[in-house]
Design a protein around this motif. Structure first.
Motif, short mmCIF file in Angstrom:
data_model
loop_
_atom_site.label_atom_id
_atom_site.label_comp_id
_atom_site.label_asym_id
_atom_site.label_seq_id
_atom_site.Cartn_x
_atom_site.Cartn_y
_atom_site.Cartn_z
N THR A 94 0.84 -1.19 0.00
CA THR A 94 0.00 0.00 0.00
C THR A 94 0.88 1.24 0.00
O THR A 94 1.77 1.37 0.85
N MET A 95 0.65 2.13 -0.95
CA MET A 95 1.40 3.38 -1.02
C MET A 95 0.79 4.37 -0.03
O MET A 95 -0.39 4.69 -0.10
N GLU A 96 1.61 4.82 0.91
CA GLU A 96 1.18 5.82 1.90
C GLU A 96 2.11 7.03 1.80
O GLU A 96 3.19 7.03 2.37
N GLY A 97 1.68 8.02 1.05
CA GLY A 97 2.54 9.17 0.80
C GLY A 97 3.70 8.75 -0.09
O GLY A 97 3.51 8.27 -1.21
N VAL A 98 4.92 8.91 0.44
CA VAL A 98 6.10 8.49 -0.32
C VAL A 98 6.59 7.12 0.16
O VAL A 98 7.59 6.61 -0.34
N ASN A 99 5.88 6.53 1.10
CA ASN A 99 6.30 5.25 1.67
C ASN A 99 5.47 4.10 1.11
O ASN A 99 4.28 4.26 0.82
N MET A 100 6.11 2.95 1.01
CA MET A 100 5.42 1.73 0.57
C MET A 100 5.31 0.79 1.76
O MET A 100 6.31 0.40 2.36
N ASP A 101 4.07 0.45 2.12
CA ASP A 101 3.81 -0.43 3.25
C ASP A 101 3.53 -1.84 2.72
O ASP A 101 2.57 -2.04 1.98
N TYR A 102 4.37 -2.79 3.09
CA TYR A 102 4.19 -4.17 2.67
C TYR A 102 3.50 -4.95 3.78
O TYR A 102 3.91 -4.88 4.95
N GLY A 169 -4.76 2.73 -3.32
CA GLY A 169 -3.30 2.66 -3.31
C GLY A 169 -2.75 1.30 -2.95
O GLY A 169 -1.54 1.15 -2.76
N THR A 170 -3.62 0.28 -2.87
CA THR A 170 -3.18 -1.07 -2.50
C THR A 170 -3.13 -1.98 -3.72
O THR A 170 -4.06 -1.97 -4.54
N ALA A 171 -2.06 -2.74 -3.84
CA ALA A 171 -1.92 -3.72 -4.92
C ALA A 171 -1.62 -5.09 -4.30
O ALA A 171 -0.81 -5.19 -3.38
N ILE A 172 -2.28 -6.12 -4.79
CA ILE A 172 -2.00 -7.49 -4.37
C ILE A 172 -0.78 -7.99 -5.14
O ILE A 172 -0.80 -8.02 -6.38
#
Length: 219
Positions: A94-102, A169-172
């Motif tokens: 999930t893209m959160e701002g400039v960060n990618m949350d896995y 902003g979420t990708a599987i």
């Protein structure tokens, strides 16, 4: 067989896991963590001396952690001497701002050791169906548990659980076992031909990525 209450022998539920950083995220998206893989759940003390449940894959790598409430459940199962496993269900980012949350979900499965052989057969069948993308329901009825303990070979999943929507902003990243995963499975069993093909496939992907970057004039 006497009437059995499921909570006395078994627990199963899909739970979310999170990763600590982008490096850990790259690990869960890699070939060592395929959908349907079975791993261990281990408890480790954090800085506040609270037990946190961590997921450890079949190669001994820590891939993520569970939230406090789920970690407490794992702590209870551990105190009871139960076997605690997970089956990887899907991985997402999930893209959160400039960060990618896995993150992702696993089927958290715990059971009483006196029925270990029966539940191990169930776990293997569950993991196989998960790898096929079926996503079986890990919450079992009393009748199903009785069936598993009486004749574990006859169990087949009847309930299916949908992957939850992750929001904008979420990708599987993965939700089933790919052909490449299956090639690597064979390679790890000693099939050198599959081992070569698996790495050749990775090489092709890298080459295509480099060609794409070259076409964009990046080098």
């Amino acid at each position: 067989m006497p009437r059995i209450h499921p909570n006395d022998l078994y627990f199963g539920s899909y739970v979310r896991f999170d990763t600590t950083d982008s490096k850990s995220g790259a690990v869960i998206d890699g070939p060592d963590n395929a959908v349907g893989d079975i791993g261990e759940v281990v408890l480790k003390l954090d800085a506040d001396m609270n037990n946190v449940a961590w997921l450890q894959n079949r190669f001994g790598q820590i891939i993520g952690y569970l939230d406090r409430n789920t970690s407490h459940k794992v702590e209870v199962f551990s105190a009871k001497g139960w076997t605690i496993k997970y089956v990887l269900s899907f991985c997402a980012c999930t893209m959160e701002g400039v960060n990618m949350d896995y993150w992702g979900q696993v089927a958290l499965i715990a059971y009483a050791p006196r029925y270990a052989s029966e539940f191990e057969r169930f776990l293997d069948a569950f993991a196989q169906r998960a790898g096929e993308g079926f996503r079986p329901d890990p919450q079992l009825s009393q009748e199903t548990i009785t069936q598993i303990l009486t004749d574990p070979q006859s169990w087949t999943p009847s309930g299916k659980v949908k992957i939850p929507r992750g929001g904008k902003g979420t990708a599987i990243l993965k939700d089933h076992r790919t052909n490449h995963d299956k090639l690597l499975d064979q390679a790890r069993k000693g099939n050198k031909g599959c081992y070569f093909i698996g790495y050749a496939f990775i090489g092709v992907l890298i080459a295509l990525a480099l060609l794409g970057l070259h076409a964009l004039g990046l080098f």
